[in-house]
Design a protein around this motif. Structure first.
Motif, PDB file in Angstrom:
ATOM      1  N   ALA A  60       0.810  -1.218   0.000  1.00 34.90           N
ATOM      2  CA  ALA A  60       0.000   0.000   0.000  1.00 34.90           C
ATOM      3  C   ALA A  60       0.844   1.269   0.000  1.00 34.90           C
ATOM      4  CB  ALA A  60      -0.938   0.008   1.208  1.00 34.90           C
ATOM      5  N   LYS A  61       2.148   1.140   0.156  1.00 31.61           N
ATOM      6  CA  LYS A  61       3.038   2.310   0.199  1.00 31.61           C
ATOM      7  C   LYS A  61       4.063   2.220  -0.929  1.00 31.61           C
ATOM      8  CE  LYS A  61       1.625   3.885   4.302  1.00 31.61           C
ATOM      9  NZ  LYS A  61       1.032   5.159   4.537  1.00 31.61           N
ATOM     10  N   THR A  62       4.462   3.384  -1.409  1.00 32.79           N
ATOM     11  CA  THR A  62       5.546   3.441  -2.390  1.00 32.79           C
ATOM     12  C   THR A  62       6.875   3.330  -1.652  1.00 32.79           C
ATOM     13  OG1 THR A  62       5.781   5.841  -2.263  1.00 32.79           O
ATOM     14  CG2 THR A  62       4.175   4.984  -3.860  1.00 32.79           C
ATOM     15  N   SER A  63       7.960   3.291  -2.407  1.00 30.00           N
ATOM     16  CA  SER A  63       9.288   3.201  -1.775  1.00 30.00           C
ATOM     17  C   SER A  63       9.611   4.442  -0.953  1.00 30.00           C
ATOM     18  CB  SER A  63      10.364   2.976  -2.838  1.00 30.00           C
ATOM     19  OG  SER A  63      10.388   4.065  -3.745  1.00 30.00           O
ATOM     20  N   THR A  64       8.921   5.564  -1.235  1.00 27.17           N
ATOM     21  CA  THR A  64       9.153   6.786  -0.466  1.00 27.17           C
ATOM     22  C   THR A  64       8.180   6.921   0.704  1.00 27.17           C
ATOM     23  OG1 THR A  64       7.731   8.063  -1.954  1.00 27.17           O
ATOM     24  CG2 THR A  64      10.094   8.017  -2.459  1.00 27.17           C
ATOM     25  N   GLY A  65       7.329   5.913   0.906  1.00 24.45           N
ATOM     26  CA  GLY A  65       6.421   5.910   2.043  1.00 24.45           C
ATOM     27  C   GLY A  65       5.063   6.533   1.794  1.00 24.45           C
ATOM     28  N   LYS A  66       4.813   6.966   0.567  1.00 23.14           N
ATOM     29  CA  LYS A  66       3.510   7.556   0.243  1.00 23.14           C
ATOM     30  C   LYS A  66       2.511   6.456  -0.104  1.00 23.14           C
ATOM     31  CE  LYS A  66       5.549  11.773  -1.569  1.00 23.14           C
ATOM     32  NZ  LYS A  66       5.764  12.586  -2.762  1.00 23.14           N
ATOM     33  N   PHE A  67       1.210   6.784  -0.002  1.00 27.03           N
ATOM     34  CA  PHE A  67       0.172   5.827  -0.376  1.00 27.03           C
ATOM     35  C   PHE A  67       0.315   5.508  -1.869  1.00 27.03           C
ATOM     36  CE2 PHE A  67      -4.144   4.738  -1.836  1.00 27.03           C
ATOM     37  CZ  PHE A  67      -4.349   3.619  -1.047  1.00 27.03           C
ATOM     38  N   ALA A  68       0.258   4.233  -2.206  1.00 28.89           N
ATOM     39  CA  ALA A  68       0.452   3.775  -3.587  1.00 28.89           C
ATOM     40  C   ALA A  68      -0.851   3.918  -4.376  1.00 28.89           C
ATOM     41  CB  ALA A  68       0.951   2.333  -3.592  1.00 28.89           C
ATOM     42  N   PHE A  72      -3.512   1.080  -6.027  1.00 28.43           N
ATOM     43  CA  PHE A  72      -4.897   0.961  -5.574  1.00 28.43           C
ATOM     44  C   PHE A  72      -5.867   1.166  -6.745  1.00 28.43           C
ATOM     45  CE2 PHE A  72      -8.774   1.695  -3.222  1.00 28.43           C
ATOM     46  CZ  PHE A  72      -8.682   0.674  -2.290  1.00 28.43           C
ATOM     47  N   LEU A  73      -5.522   2.066  -7.665  1.00 30.42           N
ATOM     48  CA  LEU A  73      -6.371   2.250  -8.847  1.00 30.42           C
ATOM     49  C   LEU A  73      -6.405   0.979  -9.696  1.00 30.42           C
ATOM     50  CD1 LEU A  73      -5.491   5.913  -9.870  1.00 30.42           C
ATOM     51  CD2 LEU A  73      -7.609   5.085  -8.818  1.00 30.42           C
ATOM     52  N   LYS A  74      -5.288   0.257  -9.758  1.00 27.45           N
ATOM     53  CA  LYS A  74      -5.261  -1.027 -10.461  1.00 27.45           C
ATOM     54  C   LYS A  74      -6.234  -2.003  -9.797  1.00 27.45           C
ATOM     55  CE  LYS A  74      -3.644  -4.659 -12.804  1.00 27.45           C
ATOM     56  NZ  LYS A  74      -4.669  -5.681 -12.692  1.00 27.45           N
ATOM     57  N   LEU A  75      -6.267  -2.020  -8.461  1.00 28.48           N
ATOM     58  CA  LEU A  75      -7.208  -2.892  -7.756  1.00 28.48           C
ATOM     59  C   LEU A  75      -8.652  -2.498  -8.070  1.00 28.48           C
ATOM     60  CD1 LEU A  75      -5.609  -3.397  -4.234  1.00 28.48           C
ATOM     61  CD2 LEU A  75      -5.725  -5.013  -6.136  1.00 28.48           C
ATOM     62  N   MET A 100      -1.740  -3.607   2.283  1.00 26.63           N
ATOM     63  CA  MET A 100      -2.733  -3.402   1.221  1.00 26.63           C
ATOM     64  C   MET A 100      -4.085  -3.964   1.649  1.00 26.63           C
ATOM     65  SD  MET A 100      -3.372  -1.935  -1.634  1.00 26.63           S
ATOM     66  CE  MET A 100      -2.057  -1.722  -2.819  1.00 26.63           C
ATOM     67  N   LEU A 101      -4.084  -5.077   2.359  1.00 31.30           N
ATOM     68  CA  LEU A 101      -5.338  -5.618   2.900  1.00 31.30           C
ATOM     69  C   LEU A 101      -5.972  -4.603   3.843  1.00 31.30           C
ATOM     70  CD1 LEU A 101      -7.399  -7.918   3.342  1.00 31.30           C
ATOM     71  CD2 LEU A 101      -5.890  -8.746   5.171  1.00 31.30           C
ATOM     72  N   ALA A 103      -5.572  -1.351   3.850  1.00 27.29           N
ATOM     73  CA  ALA A 103      -6.051  -0.218   3.055  1.00 27.29           C
ATOM     74  C   ALA A 103      -7.374  -0.552   2.370  1.00 27.29           C
ATOM     75  CB  ALA A 103      -5.002   0.183   2.020  1.00 27.29           C
ATOM     76  N   CYS A 104      -7.481  -1.771   1.861  1.00 28.67           N
ATOM     77  CA  CYS A 104      -8.725  -2.197   1.202  1.00 28.67           C
ATOM     78  C   CYS A 104      -9.870  -2.293   2.200  1.00 28.67           C
ATOM     79  CB  CYS A 104      -8.514  -3.539   0.510  1.00 28.67           C
ATOM     80  SG  CYS A 104      -7.451  -3.449  -0.948  1.00 28.67           S
ATOM     81  N   GLU A 105      -9.596  -2.853   3.354  1.00 32.81           N
ATOM     82  CA  GLU A 105     -10.643  -2.968   4.379  1.00 32.81           C
ATOM     83  C   GLU A 105     -11.085  -1.584   4.862  1.00 32.81           C
ATOM     84  OE1 GLU A 105     -12.396  -5.427   4.939  1.00 32.81           O
ATOM     85  OE2 GLU A 105     -11.207  -7.145   4.325  1.00 32.81           O
ATOM     86  N   LYS A 106     -10.156  -0.647   4.937  1.00 33.37           N
ATOM     87  CA  LYS A 106     -10.519   0.717   5.325  1.00 33.37           C
ATOM     88  C   LYS A 106     -11.459   1.323   4.283  1.00 33.37           C
ATOM     89  CE  LYS A 106      -8.686   5.223   6.558  1.00 33.37           C
ATOM     90  NZ  LYS A 106      -7.519   6.073   6.706  1.00 33.37           N
ATOM     91  N   GLN A 107     -11.154   1.094   3.005  1.00 28.34           N
ATOM     92  CA  GLN A 107     -12.029   1.591   1.941  1.00 28.34           C
ATOM     93  C   GLN A 107     -13.419   0.946   2.020  1.00 28.34           C
ATOM     94  OE1 GLN A 107     -11.356   4.058  -0.558  1.00 28.34           O
ATOM     95  NE2 GLN A 107      -9.795   4.428   0.997  1.00 28.34           N
ATOM     96  N   ARG A 108     -13.456  -0.326   2.403  1.00 29.30           N
ATOM     97  CA  ARG A 108     -14.744  -1.011   2.570  1.00 29.30           C
ATOM     98  C   ARG A 108     -15.544  -0.351   3.694  1.00 29.30           C
ATOM     99  NH1 ARG A 108     -16.605  -5.404   0.762  1.00 29.30           N
ATOM    100  NH2 ARG A 108     -14.737  -6.623   0.479  1.00 29.30           N
ATOM    101  N   GLN A 109     -14.878  -0.060   4.811  1.00 30.21           N
ATOM    102  CA  GLN A 109     -15.547   0.589   5.943  1.00 30.21           C
ATOM    103  C   GLN A 109     -16.094   1.960   5.569  1.00 30.21           C
ATOM    104  OE1 GLN A 109     -12.517   0.569   8.959  1.00 30.21           O
ATOM    105  NE2 GLN A 109     -12.790  -1.607   9.426  1.00 30.21           N
ATOM    106  N   LEU A 110     -15.438   2.623   4.624  1.00 29.61           N
ATOM    107  CA  LEU A 110     -15.886   3.933   4.167  1.00 29.61           C
ATOM    108  C   LEU A 110     -16.981   3.827   3.098  1.00 29.61           C
ATOM    109  CD1 LEU A 110     -12.411   5.717   3.964  1.00 29.61           C
ATOM    110  CD2 LEU A 110     -14.219   6.121   5.666  1.00 29.61           C
TER     111      LEU A 110
END
Length: 166
Positions: A60-68, A72-75, A100-101, A103-110
């Motif tokens: 769920a994170k890039t090599s620089t620590g940002k949200f990937a 996620f758009l690919k998912l 990533m799991l 992050a996905c579950e958080k999106q589900r909760q939202l």
């Protein structure tokens, strides 16, 4: 261009080992008919066509620590294809990274994930996971190198001189 052979090897392991152990049926990479009439090649489809799976080895994170965001758009794209499956009774996104799991579950909760989509985590063998991490690092360095090579020399020189004199 990044070498995806490690990811393909992990997908093969998941199809041959994890998924059959979890569901008791065999899985193959397969093109499946979609409701609008086209087809899409899924990472894993059960022999009875009842379970269709998209596999993600991304964190769920890039090599620089940002949200990937791109990952996620690919998912999200995979979710659309899963929803459009004609025969599938179960539509699964199989993840090999816990972040990533989460992050996905958080999106589900939202309320941002279709209820037909299931998320499943696969704990892959340590050697496969280590190979994935190494492949990600190589790909990240390759992208960084490409970006630097495309930058005008003036930008690189001005940034270098700014840091030299501080």
């Amino acid at each position: 261009m990044a070498d995806t052979s490690v990811q393909r090897h992990v997908e093969q392991w998941l199809r041959a080992n994890f998924l059959p152990a979890k569901f008791g049926v065999s899985f193959q990479e397969k093109s499946v008919k979609l409701r609008p009439g086209g087809t899409f090649k899924f990472d894993a489809v059960s022999d009875d066509n009842k379970i269709t799976v998209c596999i993600s080895t991304s964190g769920a994170k890039t090599s620089t620590g940002k949200f990937a965001t791109g990952k996620f758009l690919k998912l999200r794209s995979d979710m659309l294809h899963l929803i459009l499956c004609v025969e599938a009774e179960r539509r699964i996104i199989l993840l090999t990274e816990r972040d990533m799991l989460s992050a996905c579950e958080k999106q589900r909760q939202l309320g941002r994930i279709p209820e037909e989509i299931e998320f499943l985590y696969a704990d892959i063998p340590d050697d496969l996971h280590a190979n994935l991490i190494e492949a990600r690092m190589k790909a990240s360095l390759e992208v960084t190198r490409e970006i630097i090579e495309r930058m005008p020399d003036e930008v690189l020189l001005s940034e270098a001189s700014e840091t030299e004199f501080k």
